[in-house]
Design a protein around this motif. Structure first.
Motif, PDB file in Angstrom:
ATOM      1  N   UNK A  56      50.411 -58.675   0.202  1.00  0.00           N
ATOM      2  CA  UNK A  56      48.999 -58.428  -0.091  1.00  0.00           C
ATOM      3  C   UNK A  56      48.809 -57.913  -1.506  1.00  0.00           C
ATOM      4  N   UNK A  57      49.902 -57.517  -2.189  1.00  0.00           N
ATOM      5  CA  UNK A  57      49.818 -56.974  -3.540  1.00  0.00           C
ATOM      6  C   UNK A  57      49.338 -58.035  -4.521  1.00  0.00           C
ATOM      7  N   UNK A  98      47.075 -65.926  -0.065  1.00  0.00           N
ATOM      8  CA  UNK A  98      46.051 -66.758  -0.696  1.00  0.00           C
ATOM      9  C   UNK A  98      45.592 -67.873   0.224  1.00  0.00           C
ATOM     10  N   UNK A  99      44.530 -68.505  -0.189  1.00  0.00           N
ATOM     11  CA  UNK A  99      44.071 -69.750   0.401  1.00  0.00           C
ATOM     12  C   UNK A  99      43.729 -70.659  -0.766  1.00  0.00           C
ATOM     13  N   UNK A 119      46.169 -64.754   7.696  1.00  0.00           N
ATOM     14  CA  UNK A 119      45.294 -65.648   6.946  1.00  0.00           C
ATOM     15  C   UNK A 119      46.110 -66.546   6.017  1.00  0.00           C
ATOM     16  N   UNK A 120      47.140 -65.971   5.401  1.00  0.00           N
ATOM     17  CA  UNK A 120      48.005 -66.738   4.504  1.00  0.00           C
ATOM     18  C   UNK A 120      48.746 -67.832   5.271  1.00  0.00           C
ATOM     19  N   UNK A 132      56.790 -66.268   9.225  1.00  0.00           N
ATOM     20  CA  UNK A 132      57.170 -65.249   8.245  1.00  0.00           C
ATOM     21  C   UNK A 132      58.076 -64.214   8.898  1.00  0.00           C
ATOM     22  N   UNK A 133      58.865 -63.571   8.070  1.00  0.00           N
ATOM     23  CA  UNK A 133      59.757 -62.493   8.502  1.00  0.00           C
ATOM     24  C   UNK A 133      59.353 -61.243   7.744  1.00  0.00           C
ATOM     25  N   UNK A 134      58.691 -60.320   8.443  1.00  0.00           N
ATOM     26  CA  UNK A 134      58.273 -59.079   7.776  1.00  0.00           C
ATOM     27  C   UNK A 134      59.505 -58.292   7.346  1.00  0.00           C
TER      28      UNK A 134
END
Length: 474
Positions: A56-57, A98-99, A119-120, A132-134
């Motif tokens: 999110x950065x 992003x979108x 959302x990404x 994704x892998x947090x």
């Protein structure tokens, strides 16, 4: 390497640098996830060449978070939210959530930064890439069933296929590429959207399309990828010469059509590639693409003969021109264009000598014309035999064995790859006492032709030969 916890495939692991970067972002108060292809490949048992992360950065916050930890960092595309990072031997990319979407008349995406990982993931191309892998917790985020689709071997989109392809039409090419690379079956609704929206591919730059095409051709099953392109209409835009082959009957009626023959030749050429230490290390795009394109001159040269047969005279020359033109349109580099079109032009050369035996002169010309593409030409020519008549196939194979033996035999004697005239330009001018000009070129060509036909001469013999020629030309 750090092993992943239970719930992931046995033996699945990620490089230490992945965990390190996750801890760096956590200390800075930011989220970070490994995303896309690297996560998908964990479930396929493949090693991923790229490490892509999302957060999110903002780009400024990304650079601040890795300051002092990264050995170097740079903007890959700040407007797109992507920052490049180097740490030791590792090169990493971190992108802000992003979108993105394409304007109907633009080649460039319109980018908007997002606020959440979910959302990404929704804006990504396919469900198998929307995982994704947090980090550093190793929590798997898979809201669209990417693992399920991987196990089922099917390619679907997180949003509707129409939305996905509207966001980025190149994704239609990626669908064909993943069919070739990963053996995934394109879901019916995805195929339907590709067929309906194929024309949207025209707004994508040739360079981006070229990159996807190369990956497709170099995939484990390029035939599957080309089939998807042809069946959905993508090939009508990217490689229109290929679907045109479906309308051209093979002159011997051995195949359903020349299209199927060309796909088989491409498969057989790939099987003849060598390992990294051999003369044609695989996957070799030039060899495979030449095999796919080798008969594209047939539709324009097809003639129906009085006896009921079909001929394709000079389809090799016409096909080379079409190949060159198509590769130029796709912005390929000059060397790839030269090599591929040369192979297409020469792919019938062997058959001109097959029933006559190979004279020294014919061998010299074959090797000289092929130049640095000889090893690829060997493989392309052998691959072009797709007859089901085993006796005929064996005869052609033995004939080519004989040609390669003749090449090796003459190679030892004459260094065929370095064939030059008996005398160079300077020697010609000195011997004939003439200045530079067209006459020197004609003398040079005469000596080269003699060298091809009769082999090497001693210098004194070559000088005598040149003087005899000069009596009729000076």
């Amino acid at each position: 390497m750090v092993s992943l916890p239970q719930g992931f495939p046995a033996g699945a692991s990620v490089p230490d640098i992945v965990v390190e970067l996750g801890e760096v972002f956590a200390r800075a108060g930011h989220e970070l996830s490994l995303v896309g292809g690297p996560v998908r490949d964990l479930f396929l048992g493949r090693s991923s060449p790229d490490l892509d992360f999302t957060t999110e950065a903002t780009p400024d916050q990304i650079t601040a978070a890795v300051e002092g930890w990264a050995d170097a960092q740079w903007d890959i595309g700040r407007a797109f939210g992507t920052i490049g990072i180097r740490r030791g031997q590792h090169t990493l990319e971190v992108t802000t959530y992003r979108s993105e979407a394409y304007d109907a008349a633009s080649r460039k995406p319109v980018v908007q930064f997002g606020e959440s990982l979910e959302e990404d993931l929704l804006r990504r191309d396919f469900t198998v890439n929307a995982m994704a892998l947090r980090l550093p917790s190793f929590e798997l985020v898979d809201p669209h069933g990417g693992v399920r689709d991987l196990h089922a071997g099917v390619l679907r989109t997180p949003a509707t296929a129409q939305e996905s392809f509207s966001d980025d039409p190149l994704r239609m090419m990626r669908a064909a590429r993943f069919a070739a690379q990963l053996g995934l079956r394109v879901a019916p609704e995805v195929r339907e959207a590709m067929s309906d929206m194929a024309d949207r591919l025209r707004i994508v730059s040739a360079e981006r399309i070229q990159a996807e095409l190369v990956k497709l051709i170099c995939g484990a099953d390029p035939r599957a990828g080309i089939d998807v392109m042809v069946e959905t209409g993508l090939a009508d835009i990217v490689l229109p010469e290929i679907p045109a082959l479906k309308l051209t009957d093979d002159e011997h009626r051995r195949h359903k059509d020349v299209y199927q023959h060309s796909l088989q030749v491409m498969e057989q050429a790939a099987e003849l590639e060598t390992d990294a230490d051999g003369p044609v290390p695989g996957p070799d795009f030039v060899l495979r693409f030449a095999a796919l394109m080798h008969d594209v001159g047939k539709p324009k040269t097809r003639r129906f003969e009085p006896g009921g047969g079909v001929s394709f005279r000079h389809h090799d020359v016409v096909g080379a021109k079409l190949t060159r033109k198509r590769m130029q349109a796709l912005k390929f580099d000059k060397e790839s264009i030269r090599a591929t079109s040369l192979l297409v032009e020469l792919h019938m050369r062997f058959y001109g000598y097959g029933g006559q035996g190979w004279s020294d002169s014919a061998v010299r010309r074959y090797v000289t014309d092929a130049g640095d593409q000889l090893e690829r030409l060997h493989r392309l020519t052998r691959s072009d035999v797709t007859t089901r008549n085993r006796k005929k196939a064996n005869r052609l194979s033995h004939a080519y064995d004989d040609l390669e033996a003749r090449i090796s035999e003459l190679q030892e004697k004459e260094e065929l790859a370095k064939i030059r005239p008996h005398l160079n330009g300077e020697q010609i001018m000195q011997l004939l006492e003439i200045p530079p000009g067209p006459l020197v070129g004609r003398a040079y060509k005469f000596l080269l032709e003699h060298r091809m036909e009769h082999g090497p001469l001693e210098e004194a013999e070559a000088e005598h030969l040149l003087r005899q020629w000069a009596e009729d030309h000076l």
